[in-house]
Design a protein around this motif. Sequence first.
Motif, PDB file in Angstrom:
ATOM      1  N   THR A 100       0.835  -1.193   0.000  1.00 38.82           N
ATOM      2  CA  THR A 100       0.000   0.000   0.000  1.00 38.82           C
ATOM      3  C   THR A 100       0.872   1.246   0.000  1.00 38.82           C
ATOM      4  O   THR A 100       1.659   1.442   0.906  1.00 38.82           O
ATOM      5  N   PHE A 145       0.557   7.304   0.553  1.00 39.22           N
ATOM      6  CA  PHE A 145      -0.438   8.351   0.309  1.00 39.22           C
ATOM      7  C   PHE A 145      -1.830   7.765   0.186  1.00 39.22           C
ATOM      8  O   PHE A 145      -2.810   8.389   0.578  1.00 39.22           O
ATOM      9  N   LEU A 146      -1.895   6.520  -0.304  1.00 37.27           N
ATOM     10  CA  LEU A 146      -3.209   5.900  -0.426  1.00 37.27           C
ATOM     11  C   LEU A 146      -3.787   5.626   0.957  1.00 37.27           C
ATOM     12  O   LEU A 146      -4.951   5.909   1.239  1.00 37.27           O
ATOM     13  N   LEU A 154      -4.982   8.761   2.419  1.00 35.84           N
ATOM     14  CA  LEU A 154      -6.252   9.176   1.819  1.00 35.84           C
ATOM     15  C   LEU A 154      -7.411   8.366   2.358  1.00 35.84           C
ATOM     16  O   LEU A 154      -8.461   8.911   2.704  1.00 35.84           O
ATOM     17  N   VAL A 155      -7.182   7.050   2.433  1.00 34.83           N
ATOM     18  CA  VAL A 155      -8.268   6.178   2.867  1.00 34.83           C
ATOM     19  C   VAL A 155      -8.647   6.487   4.316  1.00 34.83           C
ATOM     20  O   VAL A 155      -9.826   6.610   4.652  1.00 34.83           O
ATOM     21  N   MET A 196      -8.192   9.269   5.885  1.00 31.79           N
ATOM     22  CA  MET A 196      -8.859  10.572   5.915  1.00 31.79           C
ATOM     23  C   MET A 196     -10.296  10.463   5.463  1.00 31.79           C
ATOM     24  O   MET A 196     -11.199  11.040   6.032  1.00 31.79           O
ATOM     25  N   TRP A 197     -10.460   9.659   4.408  1.00 32.86           N
ATOM     26  CA  TRP A 197     -11.792   9.503   3.834  1.00 32.86           C
ATOM     27  C   TRP A 197     -12.723   8.836   4.850  1.00 32.86           C
ATOM     28  O   TRP A 197     -13.846   9.273   5.063  1.00 32.86           O
ATOM     29  N   PHE A 204     -13.521  11.211   7.564  1.00 33.50           N
ATOM     30  CA  PHE A 204     -14.339  12.289   7.021  1.00 33.50           C
ATOM     31  C   PHE A 204     -15.761  11.801   6.785  1.00 33.50           C
ATOM     32  O   PHE A 204     -16.736  12.457   7.112  1.00 33.50           O
ATOM     33  N   PHE A 205     -15.856  10.610   6.243  1.00 37.71           N
ATOM     34  CA  PHE A 205     -17.133  10.069   5.805  1.00 37.71           C
ATOM     35  C   PHE A 205     -17.933   9.506   6.979  1.00 37.71           C
ATOM     36  O   PHE A 205     -19.118   9.743   7.096  1.00 37.71           O
ATOM     37  N   ILE A 207       2.389  15.567   3.188  1.00 38.68           N
ATOM     38  CA  ILE A 207       1.816  16.405   2.140  1.00 38.68           C
ATOM     39  C   ILE A 207       0.320  16.123   2.019  1.00 38.68           C
ATOM     40  O   ILE A 207      -0.502  17.044   1.988  1.00 38.68           O
ATOM     41  N   VAL A 208      -0.022  14.827   1.999  1.00 35.39           N
ATOM     42  CA  VAL A 208      -1.441  14.466   1.858  1.00 35.39           C
ATOM     43  C   VAL A 208      -2.231  14.935   3.074  1.00 35.39           C
ATOM     44  O   VAL A 208      -3.330  15.470   2.956  1.00 35.39           O
TER      45      VAL A 208
END
Lengths: 356, 386, 327
Positions: free
Chosen positions: C148, C151-152, C155-156, C158-159, C162-163, C272-273
């Motif tokens: 993995t 950054f993925l 993102l996941v 965070m998502w 967030f979600f 950065i992400v």
Amino acid sequence: MNDLLLEIEDLKTHFFLDDGVVKAVDGVSLQVRRGRTLAIVGESGCGKSIMARSILQIVTPPGKIVGGRICYHRAPGDVVNLLDYQRKSREMRAFRGREAAMIFQEPMAALSPVHTIGSQIVERLRLHSGASRREARALAVEMLHRVGIPHPAQRVDAYPHQLSGGMRQRAMIAMALICRPALLIADEPTTALDVTTQAQILELIRQLQAELGMTVVIITHDLGVVAEIADEVAVMYLGQIVEHGPVDAIFHHPQHPYTRGLLRSIPRIEDVTRARLDAIPGAVPHPYARPGGCPFHTRCRERIIHQLELCTHTAPPLTRVGPLQQARCWLHEPPGDGQRGAGHAAEPALAIIGGQ
Amino acid sequence: MSASHLGTLPKHIQDELAALEREEASERAVATASQWRLMWWRFRKHSLAMVSLGVLATLFLVAIFAEFVAPYNPMAVHATRTYAPPQVIYLIEHGRLTWPFTYGLKSTVEVETMRRVYTLDYSQRIELGLFVRGEPYRLLGVIPTDLRLFGTRDGTQLISVLGSDRLGRDLFSRMVHATRISLSIGLAAVALSLVLGVTLGGISGYFGGRVDMLIQRLIEFIDAIPSLPLWMGLSAAIPLTWPPLWVYFAITLVLSLLGWTGMARVVRGRFLALREEDFVMAARVSGSSERRIIFRHMLPSFVSHIIASLTLTIPGRILGETSLSFLGLGLKEPIISYGVLLQDAQNVRTVATAPWLITPALVVMLIVIAYNFLGDGLRDAADPYA
Amino acid sequence: MTSYIIRRVLYFIPTLLAISLVTFFIIQLPPGDFITSFEARALANGDQADLERAAQLRERYGLDQPWYVQYWRWFTGVLTGDFGYSFQWKQPVSALLGQRMLLTFLLALATTVFVWAVAIPMGIFAAMRKNTLGDYAVSFVGFVGLATPDFLLALVLMWISFFYFDMSVGGLFSPEFENAPWSLARVWDLLGHLWIPVVVIGTNGTAGLIRILRANLLDELHKPYVEAARSRGLTEWRLTAKYPVRVALNPFVSGIGDTLPGLISGATITSIVLSLPTAGPLLLQALLSQDMYLAGSYIFLLSILSVLGVLISDILLAWLDPRIRYQ
């Protein structure tokens, strides 16, 4: 008999591998007498090391002791079957650490490279005797002195790689004997050493045996070592004892064709003729492909081929062949009507396999 | 010798001899089998590696025939399909198996957010087909054709199995083309690393001494610095005005500049081990030249190791490119790589509204895992005792 | 031991020089003379202060001199803490480095601890339970973690937060602590935010180290010295912990040194992400706007950080393994 230390009966240790079951030890019966030295002899792969490890129950999966009894005579009359203990039980660990001890072939490999030899000796002592740190260290130094390591007070803090091969084996012996075991199992203790060191180590073992009154089981494929140190000899082939007896009888009157083969294959300095060394034909059969009948029949020069191919069909029992000597061969135990097979090795019965 | 000469012997002894002969014959086969065949035999036992080989072979086929596999041109913009969700392919209708079809998408623009909202249009049943006619292209860059692997039967309606991006471009078609770039950049970067690694590692291992010491320090140095910041620094210097192909090669170069050390270590280690081997000594004693010793005797004996460790370095390169492009420092449109695709997924809000934009990352993971298993299998097969 | 440490530290000096050369090379890479473009912009804006500063910098860095003079001026500056001037932020680079490098260092440290704390027990567990469901589970998680991209994962995560939790996980501080001075409450707030980047960055290294430790331990578990220890009557767990784990930890420790550069790479992209106030985002911005002194300084310091980590892990290894020490 009162002088027995260990009685092994029909011991079976098998390895359960993906491709099949390897019967490394397959029905070994053996008596070890107190204070004596028993040598177990055989080619590599015959199961002698596994047999020794079975006594201490340090065979690990996929290997498993599947049957038999190992009776240990703590004192005359005080007998326990070691196989009644669980492999990892407290009793078994106490036996392994205090009453028995083992030394290994490669002292460098059998000593932890990242611990000092002192810490490895002290560990055993403290585990099994409850000695204080200081006492244990003093005893360790004394033991190192006893096994002939110079400057033991400094060497106790040395790492294995700082010692020579002979010194490492001495350290290993010190570690084994620190709890004064009744039984010492030595698995090829001199194989990895050079010849002069070999003699010294054997001498050391003999001397300590006398001092401490230990029983020694020595495993080797070197008949020279046997001649030097053993009182009794057990010859193993494919997981079974094929001949067992006093060292003189085995060397001078071997009764099993395999023992005779082993003895013939020793180069002799007096043999000035440049004849070929008389090796046993063929190789040890593949562990999965154990021959039926007598396990040795595929390489045997004396195998009986008439009488319904007895050797290839039926395994012979262990038979008394001398006052203290036993052999597992049809040559000595004619079946049924007591009729003998081919004679006493005077003329080999038609050698089919391997013979030219 | 054959068992028939021994006809006078009892049956079971004949059988036994025959069996022994068979065994000898098969042993001879093993002895004469080439190193590669032996490797293949051992490799075959590694089921995960075999599966991975299959996965990678498929992906490489997709990469080679990208135009054929992709139903649409990856650049084709469809203004009415921005952020369109993946369309489900149905195989069962009214409880019966049918020819695969999908339903059309109805879209309305939400006034407040200015976003398109899609609903399924059940009145619009779109039949799908294999080998349908689509936009013309040149297969392998040569053969002009308009045959596509799959698509809608009538050719005017669109199917996006993995959804669309912010310009309404078909994500699946874009991913198919990205496969080509990402897989090839991994290979290209590793090929460059191979040259550097074998040369420097070979020099280091063969000559030893001072040269070895110097190269070892260099390797240690390169391994000790974090690669991504350095890659970022180097690729940031690629002029924005360069044509895409130049950028592609520049990125390849950047990736392989730091990536050769693993290879050099392997080659050096093998050289050091082999130097002591009897057959090299035998060659030297018999008067072979140094060059001949290296190329005729030493290199062939560890090609398999090189291949195995190459395989294990490829995923790192692919991830490197993906990361760089994701950050906007690597490849850029119009080149499509997985990293370029993932640039669209940089922002959590985008990911939340169009989660399918993450799928390129899943393929990257698949590729990386497959290469790892393949490499493990190759390594075990190359050297069962390592 | 002392002589080993001294030798190792002395090795560090050429490494430092090499890193500075590479960094200087990167600073010089962008085509054209960056001060010229800075001057051009200042001229266009009629910014007299910037024009003066440009002239000063031209003098300071000897831009009309040969490259080795330029390099030497820059390098001696760096040694005294003068990292150059950020054209974008119009500040000395050193002013922009402090806090961010500290947080980068903290992040790397926390991640290293996380990696150790997770990888050691998992690796031991997987090796001792070889070919059981537990081993397969650990190996599977390890493989996925290895494959993995950081950054993925960022993102996941965070998502998901967030979600499903409707909260934003970016940054290292809650807004109220963003610019607050250091206090216990701020440290507490930092810890609350730190775990996400730590997990994200650490997953990759953890997966790698689990594999290394498992393989090492499997090699060691059947070594004669383990059997010898068993023959001395030690309990299984005690002999495993004392001997094979101890020996298997050695390559593991050097593995830490090997993973650290990767960790810092991961930290760069992850921050950065997740827009963390560490070196990563600023480095990216600086690179994109060709603010080369700033970018170069970050690359320089990140490399030094990672090389120092390798140095420490080497020394640790020598302390753990007598065979290396006495070489």
